[in-house]
Write an enzyme that holds these catalytic residues in place. Sequence first.
Site, PDB file in Angstrom:
ATOM      1  N   LYS A   1      54.074  10.167  40.998  1.00 22.02           N
ATOM      2  CA  LYS A   1      53.633  11.148  40.004  1.00 22.02           C
ATOM      3  C   LYS A   1      54.206  12.526  40.319  1.00 22.02           C
ATOM      4  O   LYS A   1      54.507  13.307  39.427  1.00 22.02           O
ATOM      5  CB  LYS A   1      52.104  11.179  39.946  1.00 22.02           C
ATOM      6  CG  LYS A   1      51.557   9.957  39.208  1.00 22.02           C
ATOM      7  CD  LYS A   1      50.058   9.870  39.226  1.00 22.02           C
ATOM      8  CE  LYS A   1      49.512   9.585  40.588  1.00 22.02           C
ATOM      9  NZ  LYS A   1      48.249   8.875  40.657  1.00 22.02           N
TER      10      LYS A   1
ATOM     11  N   ARG B   1      44.605  -2.239  41.013  1.00 20.85           N
ATOM     12  CA  ARG B   1      44.118  -1.990  42.379  1.00 20.85           C
ATOM     13  C   ARG B   1      42.620  -1.713  42.363  1.00 20.85           C
ATOM     14  O   ARG B   1      41.880  -2.163  43.239  1.00 20.85           O
ATOM     15  CB  ARG B   1      44.846  -0.776  42.986  1.00 20.85           C
ATOM     16  CG  ARG B   1      46.275  -1.093  43.400  1.00 20.85           C
ATOM     17  CD  ARG B   1      47.040   0.180  43.718  1.00 20.85           C
ATOM     18  NE  ARG B   1      46.472   0.940  44.797  1.00 20.85           N
ATOM     19  CZ  ARG B   1      46.600   2.266  44.918  1.00 20.85           C
ATOM     20  NH1 ARG B   1      47.263   2.967  44.027  1.00 20.85           N
ATOM     21  NH2 ARG B   1      46.054   2.893  45.934  1.00 20.85           N
TER      22      ARG B   1
HETATM   23  N1  URA Z   1      45.348   9.284  44.237  1.00 26.12           N
HETATM   24  C1  URA Z   1      46.408   8.759  43.584  1.00 26.12           C
HETATM   25  O1  URA Z   1      47.061   9.407  42.777  1.00 26.12           O
HETATM   26  N2  URA Z   1      46.716   7.464  43.826  1.00 26.12           N
HETATM   27  C2  URA Z   1      46.044   6.710  44.699  1.00 26.12           C
HETATM   28  O2  URA Z   1      46.401   5.576  44.874  1.00 26.12           O
HETATM   29  C3  URA Z   1      44.932   7.271  45.366  1.00 26.12           C
HETATM   30  C4  URA Z   1      44.610   8.577  45.123  1.00 26.12           C
END
Ligand code: URA
Length: 419
Positions: free
Chosen positions: A187, A168
């Site tokens: 996460k 990305r």
């Molecule tokens: N923080 C993240 O952990 N992922 C993202 O895509 C953007 C900010």
Amino acid sequence: MNVRDIISKKQHGETLGAGEIDAIIQGFSTGRISDRDMTKFLKAVCDNGMDSTETAYMTQSMVMSGEPIDLSEVNPPKVDKHSTGGVGDKTTLVVGPLVAAAGLNMAKMSGRSLGHTGGTINKLEAIPGVTTRLSKKQLIEQVNTMGLAIASQSEDLVPADHKIYALRDKTGTVACTSLIAASVMSKKLAVGADTIVLDVKFGSGAFMKEFNDAKELAELCVKIGTAAERKVVALISNMDQPLGRAVGNVLEVKEAIETLKGRGPRDVTELSLELASELMIQTGTAINKEDARGSLFAEIDSGQALDKFGELIQSQGGDPEVINDLSLLPSAPIVDGFTAATAGYISAMDVEGIGRISKKVFGLMFLKKIGDEVQVGDVIADVHANTIDQAEAAIRELKDMVVIAKRAIVEPLICSVIR
Ligand code: URA
């Protein structure tokens, strides 16, 4: 179904099912789908969006790409925090000790600096001796002993996020609501905390430039977390100027320590207290905001919160004396002022640009913030650098990053809370 057909469905704006999304995520994570095809998928998602169900499928598939951390051996309440990324955001270093001192347990897996934004791990590692590489066993033992550990998230926590994020970053597909929500929540869900507070930022220093986009992101994250049976609260906060005065790892650690002593900048203090209060209320550790803030102020006044930070530093290999003696932290040989060329009020800042500049020097210390009046020659920010050339280059660049006008509007820091 063939991967190309799935991508084509998304390119035509169709809704994908769990199996289709899983095929893409696991396929890319294990190297069966090329960067080229994945880029097409990511662009299709950015262009045509994904609904909340698809985003939840993507999140779950990303969680399953790795080895989630089992916190069943950690005593409740187990809490976590995440910021979508900002400049000068050192709140984890404040919120962690605050909530741990209040009896909550935080096993925090943090990231490194991304793009123009800072990373908690880089900040913590700026303290000499501190390590953030903790094994799962060390992480759990430390949390059960002192209520807090901050570790760098390994690639195997959510490998799909690791790979997708890198792509990305290269393909201009970062600022996309569904992709950010899946990245953040994968996460969080991969670590077994039951209560999570999110700080979703918007403004010139955030990935989401507009409030409404941040709100949509916050709502999506809360929905995904709630569906996964976690309590999730999201604050939406303004990132139209750096948070606090310090930008840069060591300077930010110093500011976090000052905040834990009750002498931090108002915005850092306020945001940290709000994030910590939400965790206390959601876990039943406080009955309401007033109660939570009362306890948090008491921890600051008694030095308990600061001592907790010292314990964390010691447990992770550093010298806890830094909390009492900031001169034990590294400093820059050169400090030069970026001064106002005209008189007026600081009315706007290019925070993304400021974040980028801060990475080329030791750090920046803002003496003036939005709404402050300046006269010609007043120092707006001190540039801390390793060489004079470095400081001068940063000062030249800063000239384009700060707007001085006849008047300024100061926006509220916390604009909304999504539960
Ligand atoms: N923080 C993240 O952990 N992922 C993202 O895509 C953007 C900010």
